[in-house]
Scaffold this active site. Structure first.
Site, PDB file in Angstrom:
ATOM      1  N   HIS A 381       0.827  -1.210   0.000  1.00 20.02           N
ATOM      2  CA  HIS A 381       0.000   0.000   0.000  1.00 20.02           C
ATOM      3  C   HIS A 381       0.854   1.250   0.000  1.00 20.02           C
ATOM      4  O   HIS A 381       0.586   2.214  -0.701  1.00 20.02           O
ATOM      5  CB  HIS A 381      -0.883   0.028   1.251  1.00 20.02           C
ATOM      6  CG  HIS A 381      -1.922  -1.036   1.251  1.00 20.02           C
ATOM      7  ND1 HIS A 381      -2.625  -1.382   2.365  1.00 20.02           N
ATOM      8  CD2 HIS A 381      -2.370  -1.823   0.262  1.00 20.02           C
ATOM      9  CE1 HIS A 381      -3.468  -2.346   2.059  1.00 20.02           C
ATOM     10  NE2 HIS A 381      -3.317  -2.633   0.788  1.00 20.02           N
ATOM     11  N   ARG A 488      -4.222   1.189 -15.340  1.00 19.72           N
ATOM     12  CA  ARG A 488      -4.059  -0.152 -14.745  1.00 19.72           C
ATOM     13  C   ARG A 488      -5.166  -0.339 -13.714  1.00 19.72           C
ATOM     14  O   ARG A 488      -5.048   0.132 -12.584  1.00 19.72           O
ATOM     15  CB  ARG A 488      -2.696  -0.263 -14.058  1.00 19.72           C
ATOM     16  CG  ARG A 488      -1.505  -0.229 -15.018  1.00 19.72           C
ATOM     17  CD  ARG A 488      -0.208  -0.386 -14.237  1.00 19.72           C
ATOM     18  NE  ARG A 488       0.906  -0.788 -15.075  1.00 19.72           N
ATOM     19  CZ  ARG A 488       1.900   0.020 -15.428  1.00 19.72           C
ATOM     20  NH1 ARG A 488       1.922   1.281 -15.027  1.00 19.72           N
ATOM     21  NH2 ARG A 488       2.892  -0.435 -16.179  1.00 19.72           N
ATOM     22  N   ARG A 524      -7.366  -0.796 -19.085  1.00 23.57           N
ATOM     23  CA  ARG A 524      -6.925  -2.176 -19.259  1.00 23.57           C
ATOM     24  C   ARG A 524      -7.679  -3.035 -18.249  1.00 23.57           C
ATOM     25  O   ARG A 524      -7.735  -2.681 -17.062  1.00 23.57           O
ATOM     26  CB  ARG A 524      -5.427  -2.297 -18.996  1.00 23.57           C
ATOM     27  CG  ARG A 524      -4.979  -3.739 -19.097  1.00 23.57           C
ATOM     28  CD  ARG A 524      -3.510  -3.887 -18.920  1.00 23.57           C
ATOM     29  NE  ARG A 524      -3.105  -3.670 -17.534  1.00 23.57           N
ATOM     30  CZ  ARG A 524      -1.830  -3.631 -17.166  1.00 23.57           C
ATOM     31  NH1 ARG A 524      -0.873  -3.758 -18.064  1.00 23.57           N
ATOM     32  NH2 ARG A 524      -1.514  -3.457 -15.910  1.00 23.57           N
ATOM     33  N   GLU A 623       2.223  -8.364 -25.349  1.00 32.56           N
ATOM     34  CA  GLU A 623       3.255  -8.537 -24.324  1.00 32.56           C
ATOM     35  C   GLU A 623       3.642  -9.994 -24.151  1.00 32.56           C
ATOM     36  O   GLU A 623       4.487 -10.326 -23.333  1.00 32.56           O
ATOM     37  CB  GLU A 623       2.829  -7.894 -22.993  1.00 32.56           C
ATOM     38  CG  GLU A 623       1.451  -8.261 -22.513  1.00 32.56           C
ATOM     39  CD  GLU A 623       1.046  -7.500 -21.254  1.00 32.56           C
ATOM     40  OE1 GLU A 623       1.878  -6.807 -20.646  1.00 32.56           O
ATOM     41  OE2 GLU A 623      -0.131  -7.603 -20.877  1.00 32.56           O
ATOM     42  N   ASN A 646       7.347  -4.163 -20.848  1.00 37.36           N
ATOM     43  CA  ASN A 646       7.884  -4.728 -19.597  1.00 37.36           C
ATOM     44  C   ASN A 646       7.769  -6.250 -19.632  1.00 37.36           C
ATOM     45  O   ASN A 646       8.736  -6.975 -19.383  1.00 37.36           O
ATOM     46  CB  ASN A 646       7.104  -4.225 -18.373  1.00 37.36           C
ATOM     47  CG  ASN A 646       7.091  -2.722 -18.269  1.00 37.36           C
ATOM     48  OD1 ASN A 646       7.944  -2.058 -18.840  1.00 37.36           O
ATOM     49  ND2 ASN A 646       6.130  -2.173 -17.549  1.00 37.36           N
ATOM     50  N   ASP A 647       6.560  -6.706 -19.928  1.00 39.50           N
ATOM     51  CA  ASP A 647       6.365  -8.156 -19.964  1.00 39.50           C
ATOM     52  C   ASP A 647       6.974  -8.758 -21.221  1.00 39.50           C
ATOM     53  O   ASP A 647       7.560  -9.844 -21.164  1.00 39.50           O
ATOM     54  CB  ASP A 647       4.871  -8.498 -19.861  1.00 39.50           C
ATOM     55  CG  ASP A 647       4.414  -8.494 -18.410  1.00 39.50           C
ATOM     56  OD1 ASP A 647       5.114  -9.084 -17.572  1.00 39.50           O
ATOM     57  OD2 ASP A 647       3.374  -7.885 -18.109  1.00 39.50           O
ATOM     58  N   ARG A 657      11.250  -9.724 -14.627  1.00 41.38           N
ATOM     59  CA  ARG A 657      11.268  -8.262 -14.637  1.00 41.38           C
ATOM     60  C   ARG A 657      11.481  -7.662 -13.247  1.00 41.38           C
ATOM     61  O   ARG A 657      11.873  -6.513 -13.116  1.00 41.38           O
ATOM     62  CB  ARG A 657       9.977  -7.715 -15.245  1.00 41.38           C
ATOM     63  CG  ARG A 657       8.730  -8.044 -14.449  1.00 41.38           C
ATOM     64  CD  ARG A 657       7.464  -7.657 -15.174  1.00 41.38           C
ATOM     65  NE  ARG A 657       6.997  -6.322 -14.839  1.00 41.38           N
ATOM     66  CZ  ARG A 657       5.877  -5.780 -15.292  1.00 41.38           C
ATOM     67  NH1 ARG A 657       5.109  -6.438 -16.137  1.00 41.38           N
ATOM     68  NH2 ARG A 657       5.514  -4.585 -14.935  1.00 41.38           N
ATOM     69  N   CYS A 694       3.454   1.112 -24.101  1.00 40.77           N
ATOM     70  CA  CYS A 694       3.156   1.676 -22.779  1.00 40.77           C
ATOM     71  C   CYS A 694       3.995   1.062 -21.652  1.00 40.77           C
ATOM     72  O   CYS A 694       3.661   1.205 -20.492  1.00 40.77           O
ATOM     73  CB  CYS A 694       1.675   1.552 -22.472  1.00 40.77           C
ATOM     74  SG  CYS A 694       1.071  -0.134 -22.510  1.00 40.77           S
TER      75      CYS A 694
END
Ligand code: PEP
Ligand code: MG
Length: 767
Positions: A381, A488, A524, A623, A646-647, A657, A694
């Site tokens: 968090h 996201r 997404r 991805e 990234n992926d 990653r 992205c």
């Protein structure tokens, strides 16, 4: 004072062990408060404990540098072994207690697999043993052990009593008067030397300031209660006050209307009413501690438990309790929130083992420069809040609490995943210069936010922003980004304790759309699993989470989850345009099936006579490498595609990653990866399908330059990068770069980073 005097007319009679605990604590207090060398006092303490616990042996071991536990004082064992017997953490029963930070009660020591006999101590006749860790600041500082000749069963009350005593003894290790000339303290010779510690970047940026230990103001001065009944009263009053503050934060706080923050605070309220936690503090007060000491006692147990937990969900929940314990200590000291502690320096870098999100929000943001935690996870968090507030944060920075002293100069180079404590003047100057440059650059970028992102030779590149919290939304307008290229949606799911229902999701997405104020938002769908676990989603455990049941795979196997989200998105659009994107698509079938679910929800909307979105665009993230070889089949099915680099890089290079060791090993700026990206851009363009990228690459100037050079015209990135990327594009000539990239990609280099950097330098490109 007579114990009976504390009791009200209806209180039950105090059980024997509590009387013993209180009496022992009262005597301990006298010894601790007395004068004389610390060693003498420790010698008296072990005698006292042995007598009160009616046992033959009591020994105290102190943690020493090198992961050792040294026998410091004993009654019952050979005096000659004192300062001679040393055990490694994990060695023998005492070492086991040190390593696990848990008490150990044994009727028969020899039956325990860790039993190791040390002849110099003369402990062979002793059959039974009870040992507890001496904890302070969540660390094991020593071990306190009692042993008896006859077989003896140590019950829970005795374990509790010895733990309480250990907590008081821990203060002796830490008290300032002990430090002078004593060897109780760990070696401090390093405390003036510069130190460099590595950690993991949880929120990027650079912070220079002074270290402030979170909780430094909450030192508990009095451990043993004069009047236990009064302590209970104070405890109850503090609970009521704390719950009141949390309620007020929820209803009026500056961030109360931010849905995710509200969820976090609601979870807090629930914990604040947790009977188990409150009950344990109450019991510790009953045993004779002051309310503050009791809170700290339960807190120390939790911190020690946390150190051994691997389950990230449990760790996060326990750290929420730690946060509440601090809050309770504040209320006990008559204060409401940390913001009242006006003594914070202007350039505070908070240093803590762990900190809760509500605690972080308590600090005056204008004084807070950075955050360094010993613990923490990228999905915790507090990391989410730190990113939303743009506070550089380094987590998993082991040893920071030992190395950094209060007010030490400190540099948090979050992008580099490092923290420099007491840096030399040269190093500090270098970072200060870097920080000044950054500030100047930020100012320039802010001033340029209305300038078009068009290159010197007239190529327009659309800059979009990635977001995941409502807190991110104001940046959309500040940065002048064209829209949200990646929203996201999993972040609000991650901070909750259960799936948000359709109404809650609709409300959240509606506010996102509202705040975007006409700019497009690409939502997404849930990308849970992998590096983004949902605590309440079962069966995601797998040896290889990145390759497991995640993202769209979950959505297709559990269509109710995906449909609920799609329904919420359609309702939130309420007649406005809507862009929906599916993550982790590995085959065209998966996309087609997901799209059918969306179609069914659209039909449902019509049946319910609800407004349809004005224009619906549905896209796929690229991805998973398999999709790159299905583009000819995929592109006719989609309205747009977005490359998740990234992926994609993680799967192309087979390199986790999240593993910092992999970070430097393979470069996205290498011919194989760039060739793949270039091919995606070219095929999409040929098919007339808009393509964007992205992943994190898009927000790094050199990488973004390369992406433009191979054909990308839409990039989506974190808000803080938009200005820098705009500046880079405005200084660039795309035609000459494209030619050069073509040549570089034909090479076999592992990385073309250096060459690209030289190109940028030679061509005056603003990186
Ligand atoms: C990506 O994988 O590049 C991406 C943008 O998605 P995420 O980082 O959320 O997995
Ligand atoms: Mg991804």
């Amino acid at each position: 004072m007579d114990d009976a005097a504390h009791r009200g007319p209806d209180s039950p009679a105090l059980p024997g062990p509590q009387v013993r605990s209180r009496r022992l604590l009262a005597r301990l207090r006298d010894v601790m408060a007395g004068s004389g060398p610390a060693q003498d006092r420790l010698n008296r303490i072990v005698v006292l404990i042995a007598a009160e616990m009616e046992t033959e042996v009591c020994s105290c071991y102190v943690a020493r540098p090198g992961e050792l536990l040294e026998l410091y004082a004993t009654v019952g064992l050979n005096e000659a072994a004192v300062h001679l017997t040393r055990l490694r953490f994990g060695e023998g029963l005492v070492g086991e207690i040190g390593a696990t930070a848990r008490p150990l009660a044994l009727d028969n020591v020899r039956s325990h697999p860790s039993f190791a006999y040390r002849p110099e101590t003369g402990e062979d006749p002793y059959q039974s043993m009870l040992g507890v860790p001496v904890l302070r600041g969540g660390r094991v500082r020593g071990v306190l052990a009692i042993q008896s000749l006859a077989r003896r069963h140590y019950d829970d009350e005795e374990v509790e009593t010895l733990q309480t005593v250990a907590m008081v003894v821990a203060e002796l290790f830490a008290a300032g008067d002990v430090a002078a000339g004593s060897s109780f303290q760990p070696d401090t010779t390093d405390s003036v030397m510069p130190a460099r510690l590595v950690g993991v970047c949880f929120s990027g940026g650079l912070a220079i300031g002074r270290a402030v230990a979170h909780r430094v103001h909450l030192t508990v001065r009095q451990m043993v209660a004069d009047d236990p009944a009064r302590e209970l009263e104070r405890f109850r009053a503090a609970i009521v006050a704390m719950q009141g503050t949390l309620d007020r934060m929820l209803s009026h706080g500056a961030l109360a209307d931010v849905t995710e923050t509200r969820d976090i605070l609601q979870a807090y309220q629930m914990f604040a009413r947790d009977r188990g936690w409150l009950g344990r503090i109450g019991e510790a007060i009953d045993s004779g501690l002051t309310a503050e000491a009791a809170v700290q006692r339960v807190q120390a147990d939790m911190a020690a438990r946390m150190a051994h937990l691997t389950d990230p969900y449990l760790r996060e929940r326990l750290s929420d309790f730690q946060d509440l314990a601090n809050r309770l200590l504040l209320h006990l000291s008559g204060r409401e929130s940390l913001t009242e502690l006006a003594t914070l320096p202007e350039d505070t870098v908070l240093v803590a083992r762990t900190i809760g999100p509500a605690e972080l929000l308590d600090y005056d943001r204008s004084r807070l420069r950075g955050l360094v935690l010993e613990d923490g996870g990228a999905t915790s968090h507090v990391a989410i809040v730190a990113r939303a507030l743009d506070i550089p944060m380094v987590g998993r920075c082991r040893g920071i609490l030992d190395v950094a002293e209060s007010m030490d100069p400190i540099v948090v180079d979050a992008d580099g995943g490092q923290v420099l404590v007491r840096p030399s003047d040269d190093v500090r100057d270098t970072f200060q210069e870097a920080a000044r440059n950054r500030a100047r650059q930020r100012q320039r970028h802010a001033a340029d936010a209305r300038q078009p992102s068009v290159s010197q030779d007239g190529v327009q590149v659309s800059l979009q922003m990635n977001a995941g919290l409502l807190l991110d939304m104001p940046h959309l307008h500040e940065t002048g980004a064209d829209g949200i290229g990646l929203y996201r949606t999993e972040i609000p799911f991650m901070v909750r304790s259960q799936f948000p229902d359709v109404a809650a999701q609709t409300e959240l997405y509606r506010r996102v759309v509202e705040q975007a104020d006409g700019k497009p938002v690409t939502f997404r769908t849930l990308d849970a699993g992998g590096d983004k676990p949902l605590p309440y989603l079962r069966n995601t455990e797998t040896a290889n989470p990145a390759l497991g049941w995640r993202a769209l795979r979950i959505g297709l196997d559990r269509p109710a989850i995906l449909r609920a989200q799609l329904r919420a998105l359609l309702r939130a659009a309420d007649g406005q345009p809507l862009r929906v994107m599916f993550p982790m698509v590995a085959s065209v079938d998966e996309f087609v099936t997901a799209r059918r679910l969306l179609d069914r929800e659209i039909e449902r909307l019509a049946e319910k006579r609800l407004t349809q979105p004005a224009g619906l665009q549905v896209g796929a993230m690229i991805e998973v490498p398999s999709l790159v070889w299905q583009l000819s089949a995929l592109l006719p099915e989609v309205d747009f595609v977005a490359v998740g680099s990234n992926d994609l890089a993680q799967y192309v290079f087979a390199a986790d990653r999240g593993d910092p060791r992999m970070g430097l090993r393979y470069d996205v700026l290498s011919p194989p990866f760039l060739t793949m990206l270039a091919s995606i851009a070219r095929q999409s363009e040929d098919a007339g399908v808009p393509v964007s990228l992205c992943g994190e690459m898009a927000g790094r100037p050199l990488e973004a330059m390369a992406l433009v050079g191979i054909g990308y015209r839409t990039l989506s990135m974190t808000a803080s990068s938009v200005g820098a990327i705009r500046g880079m594009i405005r200084s660039l000539r795309v035609d000459s770069l494209a030619d050069y990239m073509g040549r570089l990609m034909a090479t076999t280099d592992g990385s073309i980073r250096g060459k690209l950097r030289s190109f940028a330098k030679d061509h005056g490109i603003d990186l």
